[in-house]
Motif scaffolding. Structure first.
Motif, PDB file in Angstrom:
ATOM      1  N   LEU B 277       0.843  -1.195   0.000  1.00 56.30           N
ATOM      2  CA  LEU B 277       0.000   0.000   0.000  1.00 56.30           C
ATOM      3  C   LEU B 277       0.885   1.254   0.000  1.00 56.30           C
ATOM      4  O   LEU B 277       0.673   2.190  -0.772  1.00 56.30           O
ATOM      5  CB  LEU B 277      -0.922  -0.018   1.221  1.00 56.30           C
ATOM      6  N   ALA B 281       1.047   4.095  -2.845  1.00 48.77           N
ATOM      7  CA  ALA B 281       0.750   5.496  -2.551  1.00 48.77           C
ATOM      8  C   ALA B 281       1.934   6.380  -2.934  1.00 48.77           C
ATOM      9  O   ALA B 281       1.762   7.504  -3.398  1.00 48.77           O
ATOM     10  CB  ALA B 281       0.417   5.655  -1.070  1.00 48.77           C
ATOM     11  N   ARG B 293      -7.129  11.357  -4.059  1.00 45.21           N
ATOM     12  CA  ARG B 293      -8.307  10.545  -3.816  1.00 45.21           C
ATOM     13  C   ARG B 293      -8.859   9.948  -5.115  1.00 45.21           C
ATOM     14  O   ARG B 293      -9.227   8.772  -5.178  1.00 45.21           O
ATOM     15  CB  ARG B 293      -9.393  11.404  -3.173  1.00 45.21           C
ATOM     16  N   PRO B 302      -8.599  -3.123  -2.430  1.00 49.63           N
ATOM     17  CA  PRO B 302      -7.294  -2.991  -1.761  1.00 49.63           C
ATOM     18  C   PRO B 302      -6.855  -4.265  -1.034  1.00 49.63           C
ATOM     19  O   PRO B 302      -5.705  -4.693  -1.192  1.00 49.63           O
ATOM     20  CB  PRO B 302      -7.504  -1.839  -0.775  1.00 49.63           C
TER      21      PRO B 302
ATOM     22  N   PRO C  51       1.406   3.042   7.149  1.00 51.30           N
ATOM     23  CA  PRO C  51       0.053   2.481   7.305  1.00 51.30           C
ATOM     24  C   PRO C  51       0.014   1.397   8.393  1.00 51.30           C
ATOM     25  O   PRO C  51      -1.016   1.193   9.034  1.00 51.30           O
ATOM     26  CB  PRO C  51      -0.240   1.884   5.941  1.00 51.30           C
ATOM     27  N   ARG C  88      -1.611   8.287   1.008  1.00 50.83           N
ATOM     28  CA  ARG C  88      -1.740   6.982   1.670  1.00 50.83           C
ATOM     29  C   ARG C  88      -3.090   6.776   2.338  1.00 50.83           C
ATOM     30  O   ARG C  88      -3.695   5.706   2.252  1.00 50.83           O
ATOM     31  CB  ARG C  88      -0.719   6.874   2.803  1.00 50.83           C
ATOM     32  N   PRO C  90      -6.236   7.755   2.086  1.00 51.48           N
ATOM     33  CA  PRO C  90      -7.475   7.286   1.454  1.00 51.48           C
ATOM     34  C   PRO C  90      -7.444   5.775   1.211  1.00 51.48           C
ATOM     35  O   PRO C  90      -8.482   5.101   1.286  1.00 51.48           O
ATOM     36  CB  PRO C  90      -7.509   8.044   0.123  1.00 51.48           C
ATOM     37  N   LEU C  91      -6.262   5.240   0.921  1.00 47.09           N
ATOM     38  CA  LEU C  91      -6.163   3.791   0.722  1.00 47.09           C
ATOM     39  C   LEU C  91      -6.336   3.047   2.041  1.00 47.09           C
ATOM     40  O   LEU C  91      -6.947   1.973   2.087  1.00 47.09           O
ATOM     41  CB  LEU C  91      -4.808   3.434   0.100  1.00 47.09           C
ATOM     42  N   VAL C  92      -5.780   3.629   3.104  1.00 41.25           N
ATOM     43  CA  VAL C  92      -5.961   2.996   4.412  1.00 41.25           C
ATOM     44  C   VAL C  92      -7.449   2.974   4.763  1.00 41.25           C
ATOM     45  O   VAL C  92      -7.974   1.959   5.227  1.00 41.25           O
ATOM     46  CB  VAL C  92      -5.144   3.731   5.508  1.00 41.25           C
ATOM     47  N   GLU C  93      -8.113   4.071   4.475  1.00 45.02           N
ATOM     48  CA  GLU C  93      -9.562   4.133   4.719  1.00 45.02           C
ATOM     49  C   GLU C  93     -10.278   2.994   3.985  1.00 45.02           C
ATOM     50  O   GLU C  93     -11.120   2.304   4.554  1.00 45.02           O
ATOM     51  CB  GLU C  93     -10.136   5.427   4.117  1.00 45.02           C
ATOM     52  N   ALA C  94      -9.950   2.854   2.702  1.00 43.18           N
ATOM     53  CA  ALA C  94     -10.621   1.830   1.897  1.00 43.18           C
ATOM     54  C   ALA C  94     -10.334   0.436   2.449  1.00 43.18           C
ATOM     55  O   ALA C  94     -11.209  -0.442   2.488  1.00 43.18           O
ATOM     56  CB  ALA C  94     -10.169   1.932   0.447  1.00 43.18           C
ATOM     57  N   LEU C  95      -9.102   0.273   2.894  1.00 41.97           N
ATOM     58  CA  LEU C  95      -8.700  -1.019   3.455  1.00 41.97           C
ATOM     59  C   LEU C  95      -9.519  -1.330   4.713  1.00 41.97           C
ATOM     60  O   LEU C  95     -10.079  -2.415   4.864  1.00 41.97           O
ATOM     61  CB  LEU C  95      -7.220  -0.902   3.819  1.00 41.97           C
TER      62      LEU C  95
END
Ligand code: SF4
Ligand code: SF4
Ligand code: SF4
Ligand code: FES
Lengths: 486, 322, 147
Positions: B277, B281, B293, B302, C51, C88, C90-95
């Protein structure tokens, strides 16, 4: 009531067990083929990207990952409404043919051949691949290992990993081939055709010239008329990669021929509370329990079934072998399950011949191997013939190609009902009045081997026999006796 | 070690696809050498030894046991404990045993939802009486038992003590061979080590040429025909190479397919998904929150992308149970 | 749980030294009203927040997690650490969403050193929000030996 367990038998995408119940007279009241395993791919496919399914679903079975890879890739073509370029289709079939050669080689030599070449009554310690090599000579043994290896090298050259290769993409394949690679494939293919012919000859010399074996093949205990399923091309010839699925009845007449997207009209699955595996059957005939015959929806999907369901083979030498097969066994369809081994060798020859045809195809090095999908993804079904039966993948996605629903009918699963019936027949034939002979081990073992080599698994290598154990319990569940092969 | 000086070797599969066993067969002619240096004392797919035989072995009887497959059912767990007891060295062989692998993605769900899909809702199932398998079922003739299907796929190390980890789905045969040689030579690294792999990442083994990555749009691999000389990640295809331990020889990228991470996290990375991840990013070329976003919102799965092979071994192990 | 039986969530906040931590410090010194539920972990820059920190906090028992630092574009002490963060997180949120961890348990954003009241308000609101969601109890899902 006594209960007998055979535990563990080896793999059906994992594990298996047989529970046998005796009645008060000591005869077999019933025998259950129990699959104690489930992994739930249909569920965790949900939420995944559909184009990843051809990497995810092969982990259902590492013995035939290429089959899942191809069925998933074809289902993705359908989901994205994209037609791969002709060269891509040919490359996929080339890849798939190479896999078939490797897989059928393993099954014949490692699984079946020790029984026949050394004989069912040879000491178990010799009835294995090493004993086989001893008998037929190191040269032949090495030839077998090398033939399989060379076929696997083609799989690896195209798909990266040899086990769990990744080659197909929606709309084509990831890699084009060079003239150099093509030439290598052609060379291998020629060797594999010779190897297949040699294998058929070996079978004829060792099995067909031995009356005892022929009698065994033709015996009642190994005869089971059912419906037969297999994929055929436009001329009703056997095809592994593409075509329509044809089902013939126990009488050999066409019962139905369907396109992948019509599978739900033909096949349904039965759930039983005592096993994790479902039982597929023909919907229009219906589920009548674990019984064979015309009135039962139970069907088989094996090399023998594919031959029964087709009108012939699409390559010349395989066609000759096909004709000889039916001429020798008294015409179509053949219901003798041990003949599956012979059928498998005819398919081996077909796969090798097809590999040669494709590797000499002038179009095969064409660099145009992919069409990019342009349409919105929706829903699709992909079908190929896995070595162990017709394999169906069905995906429904959202408009971004995320899987919403997945349904899979896996090769081996098709044969669950016939295997369960065969096991019961074998148990009933050998257990009488409470006398349980060691014969059960061999009979039961041969029963599955002929139906479904995946039980023995391609890696069932060294001893060539199933790790069978029969446990006999008294009515109170106390272990009374353990029977096992020495 | 047996009296004949040969190693006593065991192989077992739990919740496995069988690919790890085929990977051993891929040793080809070398299998005959294995046969010379080791006595195989348990290998259900290949030899005739039974559970009962294993139970009868003295503790620590096997010098080495290669255990492939994850822990999915009560039976898998039982065997894990038994084989631990009977082996001096227990090796988690392959991604399933090491980190849960692709079948570990089932940890996004639970038993109930899996059963519902498979036995009740599947398009081809005809099940008006809503039958689902039962661990104990009374048939007219007697009881039949099947093992309990757990809610959570676990790694071998999550249920018992493991000595070594051999990564890969499946492990590649040259690496398996290297480990067998190390065992025979008595040259194993300290307990707890990853064996049969490298200390760097897949990128270090990959032939594709890397430049500085700056991604305005990620592509799914069916959306783009990549230039097969350049790094796939540089071209916007998510590739797990930077977050994956080397050892396979970058096999997938050789055929222009991105690495999905089957060799697990590189040394000193505890969570492969978080590492991937972060790598993803870091290449996003966005100077505003909105842009960032928008670009990352194209990554639709993900967990399935970052944790393709390692969900059960990850920090969170599974999705929340309802 | 506190004495009155009310659920007291445990919240872990990763704050950058130069902005949000300063704000939190000021809020403390000025005795602004703040719930006692927030444990602050100071890092030099949000760009340092791997993350893994967030995942580990949840795995180890946090009911909620906050990540906060200097306003983009220009406030980060190290130029673009906060850019890393907004790429980073927003991806953590999705995860987290796929893991079934509700949106309301994770907050990331920007609070400058001068915005102490904003920090105090965030802690109050976020604590209430997480309290409503109830305990997360991540470890407890693996407590049963059977499953
Ligand atoms: S690690 Fe891969 S090859 Fe080995 S059992 Fe698991 S899925 Fe199969
Ligand atoms: S990111 Fe992938 S394609 Fe790029 S160098 Fe690494 S392994 Fe190779
Ligand atoms: S490239 Fe990645 S996914 Fe492919 S074999 Fe290597 S580690 Fe596994
Ligand atoms: S120093 Fe505050 S975010 Fe970088």
């Amino acid at each position: 009531m006594q209960k007998i367990s055979i535990d563990p038998i080896t793999r059906l995408e994992g594990h298996g067990r047989i529970d046998i119940f005796l009645n008060d007279e000591g005869d077999v009241a019933n025998a259950y083929m129990v699959i104690p395993e489930l992994r739930g791919f249909e569920k965790f496919a949900e939420g995944r990207l559909v184009e990843e399914m051809n990497d995810i679903t092969p982990r259902i079975c590492g013995v035939c990952p290429e089959a899942h890879h191809m069925a998933a890739t074809k289902a993705c073509d359908a989901v994205y409404h994209v037609d791969p370029p002709p060269t891509a289709k040919k490359l996929r079939e080339l890849f798939y043919s190479a896999f078939y050669v490797a897989d059928h080689t393993v099954h014949f030599y490692i699984l079946a051949a020790p029984d026949f070449v050394l004989g069912p009554d040879a000491p178990p310690a010799q009835r294995n691949i090493l004993g086989l090599i001893h008998k037929v000579g190191v040269e032949t043994g090495t030839a077998v290992i090398q033939a399989r290896g060379k076929a696997m090298d083609i799989v690896g050259a195209l798909g990266g990993r040899k086990v769990h290769p990744t080659f197909g993409v929606p709309g084509g394949v990831a890699k084009k081939i060079t003239e150099e690679e093509r030439a290598q494939f052609e060379k291998t293919a020629r060797e594999l055709v010779d190897f297949a012919l040699f294998s058929l000859q070996l079978f004829k010399d060792v099995v067909l010239k031995n009356k005892a074996y022929v009698d065994l093949i033709l015996s009642e205990a190994f005869t089971m008329p059912t419906y037969y399923m297999g994929t055929v091309d436009a001329n009703n010839k056997v095809n592994f990669y593409d075509g329509k699925v044809r089902v013939v009845g126990p009488d050999g007449k066409e019962f139905v021929k369907y396109s992948p997207n019509e599978y739900l009209e033909v096949v349904a699955e039965r759930v039983e509370p005592w096993t994790y595996l479902k039982f597929p059957y023909l919907k229009k005939v219906g589920w009548k329990g674990l019984v064979a015959g015309k009135d039962s929806g139970v069907y088989q999907a094996t090399p023998l079934s594919r031959l029964n369901a087709a009108d012939g083979m699409a390559t010349p030498r395989a066609q000759e072998a096909y004709e000889e097969f039916y001429a020798t066994l008294g015409g179509k369809p053949v219901h003798h399950t041990l003949a599956t081994h012979w059928a498998r060798l005819i398919e081996l020859l077909y796969a090798a011949e097809r590999l040669l045809e494709l590797s000499t195809d002038p179009e095969i090095t064409n660099p145009h191997v992919r069409n990019l999908p342009t349409e919105k993804p929706t829903e699709g079904v992909g079908i190929v013939e896995a070595p162990r039966g017709t394999l169906t993948h069905h995906y429904v996605t959202d408009e971004r190609g995320v899987v919403k629903k997945a349904n899979l009918i896996v090769g081996t699963t098709n044969n669950y009902a016939p295997i369960a019936i065969a096991v019961r027949q074998a148990a009933q034939a050998v257990i009488k009045k409470g006398v349980i002979t060691e014969g059960i081990l061999n009979r039961v073992e041969m029963a599955f081997r002929s139906y479904d080599p995946c039980f023995g698994c391609a890696t069932h290598t060294l001893t060539g026999q199933m790790p069978l154990e029969v446990r006999i319990f008294d009515a109170n569940g106390v272990l009374k006796e353990v029977l096992e092969r020495e | 070690m047996g009296q004949n000086g040969k190693l006593k070797l065991g192989l077992y599969w739990a919740a496995s696809c069988g690919g790890c066993e085929i990977a051993v067969v891929e040793l080809r002619e070398k299998l005959l050498i294995v046969d010379q240096v080791a006595d195989i004392v348990f290998w259900p797919v290949a030899t005739d030894f039974k559970y009962k035989d294993v139970e009868a072995y003295p503790d620590g009887y096997m010098d080495v046991c290669f255990f492939n497959g994850a822990i999915r059912t009560s039976e898998n767990e039982h065997l894990a404990h038994l084989l631990r007891k009977k082996s001096k060295i227990l090796v988690a062989f392959g991604s399933c045993a090491y980190e849960g692998c692709i079948p570990g993605l089932a940890n996004l769900f639970d038993r109930e939802s899996i059963f519902r899909r498979v036995y009740l809702e599947s398009e081809s199932v005809d099940n008006p009486n809503k039958v689902v398998p039962q661990t104990t079922y009374q048939m007219p003739e007697g009881e039949i038992h099947i093992p309990k299907f757990y809610n959570t796929v676990k790694t071998l190390a999550q249920v018992t003590d493991v000595d070594y980890f051999l990564p890969g789905c499946p492990p590649q045969d040259p690496q398996i061979w290297a480990v067998i040689e190390a065992i025979v030579a008595g040259k194993l690294p300290p307990k707890g080590s990853v064996v049969g792999a490298n200390e760097k990442t897949v990128c270090d083994e990959c032939k594709h040429v890397r430049e500085e990555k700056k991604i305005k749009k990620f592509y799914r691999y069916h959306e783009i025909i990549p230039d097969s000389t350049k790094c796939l990640f540089d071209q916007g295809i998510i590739c797990a190479g930077p977050a994956t331990r080397g050892g396979c020889g970058a096999l997938c990228t050789k055929v222009d397919i991105p690495c999905r991470g089957c060799y697990g996290p590189p040394p000193n990375v505890c969570d492969q998904g978080a590492s991937l991840l972060a790598a993803v990013a870091s290449v996003v070329d966005a100077d505003t929150e909105e842009d960032a976003r928008r670009i990352v919102s194209e990554i639709l799965d993900p967990v399935g992308t970052f944790y393709r092979f390692s969900l059960p071994a990850s920090l969170l192990h599974r999705a929340r149970l309802s | 749980m506190s004495g009155n039986g009310r659920f007291e969530p445990r919240i872990v906040a990763f704050l950058c030294n130069w902005c949000t931590y300063t704000a939190a410090d000021t809020a403390g010194v000025s005795r602004m009203k703040q719930p006692p539920n927030v444990d602050i972990i100071r890092v030099m820059c949000t760009g340092r927040i791997d993350p893994v920190f967030v995942l580990k906090a949840f795995a180890e028992g946090a009911d909620g997690v906050i990540v906060s630092g200097c306003h983009p574009p220009g406030d980060c002490h190290y130029n673009n650490g906060n850019y890393k963060t907004f790429r980073r997180m927003p991806l953590v949120e999705a995860l987290l969403q796929q893991y079934g961890i509700e949106e309301g348990r994770f907050h990331w954003g920007w609070i400058s050193g001068a915005e102490a009241p904003k920090w105090a308000e965030l802690t109050r609101e976020f604590t209430e929000q997480v309290r409503k969601l109830g305990p997360l109890n991540w470890k407890q899902q693996f407590a049963s030996k059977e499953d």
